[in-house]
Design a protein around this motif. Sequence first.
Motif, PDB file in Angstrom:
ATOM      1  N   UNK A  84       0.834  -1.196   0.000  1.00  0.00           N
ATOM      2  CA  UNK A  84       0.000   0.000   0.000  1.00  0.00           C
ATOM      3  C   UNK A  84       0.876   1.256   0.000  1.00  0.00           C
ATOM      4  N   UNK A  85       0.357   2.387  -0.496  1.00  0.00           N
ATOM      5  CA  UNK A  85       1.136   3.637  -0.438  1.00  0.00           C
ATOM      6  C   UNK A  85       1.616   3.940   0.978  1.00  0.00           C
ATOM      7  N   UNK A  86       0.765   3.716   1.959  1.00  0.00           N
ATOM      8  CA  UNK A  86       1.167   3.773   3.369  1.00  0.00           C
ATOM      9  C   UNK A  86       1.027   2.360   3.921  1.00  0.00           C
ATOM     10  N   UNK A  87       2.104   1.578   3.981  1.00  0.00           N
ATOM     11  CA  UNK A  87       1.990   0.170   4.413  1.00  0.00           C
ATOM     12  C   UNK A  87       1.419   0.073   5.822  1.00  0.00           C
ATOM     13  N   UNK A  88       0.782  -1.062   6.098  1.00  0.00           N
ATOM     14  CA  UNK A  88       0.197  -1.257   7.412  1.00  0.00           C
ATOM     15  C   UNK A  88       0.206  -2.731   7.748  1.00  0.00           C
ATOM     16  N   UNK A  89       0.073  -2.985   9.036  1.00  0.00           N
ATOM     17  CA  UNK A  89      -0.111  -4.352   9.508  1.00  0.00           C
ATOM     18  C   UNK A  89      -1.074  -4.316  10.683  1.00  0.00           C
ATOM     19  N   UNK A  90      -1.733  -5.420  10.895  1.00  0.00           N
ATOM     20  CA  UNK A  90      -2.702  -5.525  11.990  1.00  0.00           C
ATOM     21  C   UNK A  90      -2.324  -6.702  12.876  1.00  0.00           C
ATOM     22  N   UNK A  91      -2.375  -6.488  14.168  1.00  0.00           N
ATOM     23  CA  UNK A  91      -2.145  -7.555  15.130  1.00  0.00           C
ATOM     24  C   UNK A  91      -3.404  -7.736  15.970  1.00  0.00           C
ATOM     25  N   UNK A  92      -3.532  -8.906  16.541  1.00  0.00           N
ATOM     26  CA  UNK A  92      -4.665  -9.169  17.420  1.00  0.00           C
ATOM     27  C   UNK A  92      -4.669  -8.150  18.563  1.00  0.00           C
ATOM     28  N   UNK A  93      -5.837  -7.616  18.881  1.00  0.00           N
ATOM     29  CA  UNK A  93      -5.944  -6.591  19.912  1.00  0.00           C
ATOM     30  C   UNK A  93      -6.107  -7.225  21.285  1.00  0.00           C
ATOM     31  N   UNK A  94      -5.305  -6.766  22.227  1.00  0.00           N
ATOM     32  CA  UNK A  94      -5.391  -7.207  23.623  1.00  0.00           C
ATOM     33  C   UNK A  94      -5.845  -6.007  24.449  1.00  0.00           C
ATOM     34  N   UNK A  95      -7.011  -6.079  25.098  1.00  0.00           N
ATOM     35  CA  UNK A  95      -7.544  -4.900  25.781  1.00  0.00           C
ATOM     36  C   UNK A  95      -6.854  -4.551  27.091  1.00  0.00           C
ATOM     37  N   UNK A  96      -5.975  -5.404  27.581  1.00  0.00           N
ATOM     38  CA  UNK A  96      -5.324  -5.127  28.855  1.00  0.00           C
ATOM     39  C   UNK A  96      -4.288  -4.023  28.746  1.00  0.00           C
ATOM     40  N   UNK A  97      -3.846  -3.468  29.895  1.00  0.00           N
ATOM     41  CA  UNK A  97      -2.875  -2.375  29.903  1.00  0.00           C
ATOM     42  C   UNK A  97      -1.462  -2.885  29.654  1.00  0.00           C
ATOM     43  N   UNK A  98      -0.557  -2.030  29.192  1.00  0.00           N
ATOM     44  CA  UNK A  98       0.854  -2.413  29.125  1.00  0.00           C
ATOM     45  C   UNK A  98       1.440  -2.511  30.533  1.00  0.00           C
ATOM     46  N   UNK A  99       2.509  -3.268  30.656  1.00  0.00           N
ATOM     47  CA  UNK A  99       3.169  -3.445  31.948  1.00  0.00           C
ATOM     48  C   UNK A  99       3.605  -2.103  32.523  1.00  0.00           C
ATOM     49  N   UNK A 100       4.025  -1.181  31.660  1.00  0.00           N
ATOM     50  CA  UNK A 100       4.469   0.131  32.141  1.00  0.00           C
ATOM     51  C   UNK A 100       3.341   0.856  32.869  1.00  0.00           C
ATOM     52  N   UNK A 101       2.107   0.795  32.348  1.00  0.00           N
ATOM     53  CA  UNK A 101       0.980   1.443  33.013  1.00  0.00           C
ATOM     54  C   UNK A 101       0.638   0.737  34.325  1.00  0.00           C
ATOM     55  N   UNK A 102       0.711  -0.600  34.318  1.00  0.00           N
ATOM     56  CA  UNK A 102       0.364  -1.356  35.520  1.00  0.00           C
ATOM     57  C   UNK A 102       1.322  -1.041  36.659  1.00  0.00           C
TER      58      UNK A 102
END
Length: 728
Positions: A84-102
């Motif tokens: 694509x003109x602006x390449x992209x990728x999609x990963x499975x979404x995990x709704x939990x917080x990152x470890x840094x926020x926790x």
Amino acid sequence: MRPLHPTDPARIGGYRILGRLGAGGMGVVLLGRSSGGALAAVKLVRAEYADDPGFRVRFRREVAVARRVHSRWAVPVVDADTEAPAPWLATEFVPGPPLSDAVARAGGLPADSVRFLGARLAEALGAVHEAGLVHRDVKPANVLLATDGPRLIDFGIARALDDTVLTATDVVIGSPGFLSPEQAQGGHVGPPSDIFSLGCVLAYAATGRRPFGSGPVEAMLFRTVHDAADTAGVPDGLLPAITACLAKTPGDRPTAAQLRDALAQDAPGPWLPGGLLQLIAERSAQMLRLPDIEPTLATAPAAPPGPADTSPADSPPADSPPADTSPGDTSPARPRRRTLLAAAAATLVAGGTTTAWLLGETDRPGGRGAGPARPTLAIGLQADLSGPGQSVGRAQRDGALLAVEELSADKGQPFTFRLDEADDRGAAGPAAAAAARFAADPTVVAVLAATATAAVTAVLTPYDQAGLPVLTANDGDTTHVSRVYTCLRPNNAYQMRPVVEYLTARERGSTLVVDDGTPYGWQTTRFLSEALRAGRRPMTTATVAADADHGDLAREAVRTAAGVVLYGGGPSGAARLAAALSAAGHRGRVLATQAVHDPRFLREAGASAEGWLLVSTAVDPAAAPAPPAARAFDTAFRARHGGPAPLYAAEAYDAVHLLARCARDLGRPQVGRGDLLPTLRGTTHQGVSKAYAFERANGTYTGDGLFFYEVASGRFRLLGTRSATWPA
């Protein structure tokens, strides 16, 4: 999640964009939802970086390799467009917080939580390294927390998409405070570098502090290279493992497998403190409350006037979704199936070891028929024909052959068809060799492949490079996505939707959800577990390897009076669990998933399998509740092959008819793989087993396509296509 900016796209590929998850120097991470309802983290690269040819090369290579990473604790790439003109990728979404926020919210985690975290992340890194990748950016922000364990994100993509580049030449990539000495010095970066970074992450998780302090980047880099890590406050039980990870010399650090074993322990209860589990539950519930998106049903392009269609696909089953009435299917159906099958059988010269069938001989110049020769389209069939999954592979071969014979005998079809077969034995090596053969043959316009997950994983990249359309009838791995891949069944996660409905409407007791520790087990049970938690249903989870002793688990189910036990795993593990539950005296309902719909389960479980319910994407063509067209197919199959149609034969038959439908509707005298590729996903088709429709962007199946069975008198008894047909 934050609101979208005015410049953010409303759609990327097949994903409706809902909000912003984050942004960096090289792109933005957006929350997207497919028309099938799946949430994904969509990473959009800025167009100015996409103009760099070197970036494109790295991006293509690393996306292809990342698709080979299979770990329960690593978030998979589920879709991408590298061109694509602006390449992209999609990963499975995990709704939990990152470890840094926790950690910022709750401080350092308990020792048992850090041990659990480290063992799972080491297992994820082991899968990354086995795929030939180095993560390069293991840091707290790249570790997401879910109720059943952590998830490592951005594996295999760090080199191309990293937004924390410490030098202008991309020699050093990583996040200060969590990178290795060799990264800080611009040296060779291999798997030991990821282990050092993981040691930093675990020290941070245990203490709430970076082990090499904070401040200016140069100061942190200097301390990383020359100073000892600050491990004050790390619990004594964790100190040896973390200290070993933080060795300055790469060769002195443990491997991912050694670290996993050093940190392994039983985790009988929740792995996180209650406050963090509540945070995860709240975020999950927010995602589930997002408004639905109305699906758009794509239809085939209009076909020019021509002979009436004689495909049996135009006879809709009584209990399936309505047949396609788009302009692409205006011809009336005619009941000529048996006549055509008899004509095909009369003209065939069949041999048990033949690897290709060339049909339409009577249409050639000099043949017995009149008129010019029709073009021949070759369809490849790559399957396990002699390995552990040969029953499924041979069923698909025989179903596809029946379709090829029927279509080629039909003078109303504009093409004749040839079926070329390749035995991949269900293994990656032979599968790659078969893919190379089909990709190099310009007469092969599409491939029905493959019948084992390992084989599918091995062939997606070569087929993608060749632009060769691939259809799969029985594989539903959620990570198998590419521009050429079309899945003819609901994927492993979404086959559980009716189970949630059933448990909510019909069962009031607690549910024990068991998986076998494989990627399949995780994919099938995760959606169910999250949905039950969001609905505040009483539930516990357990992971037990298929070859382990299931006795303790069965006795625990009886002790806690679990009303329902659901098993997400294969037939052998299910048989062990069935025997253990029977011996323990369990009297509640037991449910299973697609993989248990296998004769091996009935043989190994024996009488203990009685009463099990299961969800499957395959129809039993001979069963009484099966669609009428499926039973007619079974009659034709018996006449051709001398026995009843086994599971997946009807689905392979449908796949060939779908390809023929696409070729016919193009209305061209010659059709190549490049013509079929954009047409296939935009075509809806009523097959003998189910109705077929797909997401254009990623080939995900969007129909119902689920069948419910009960084990009764030693066989799978088809109940119907709705969970309401399950016994109370």
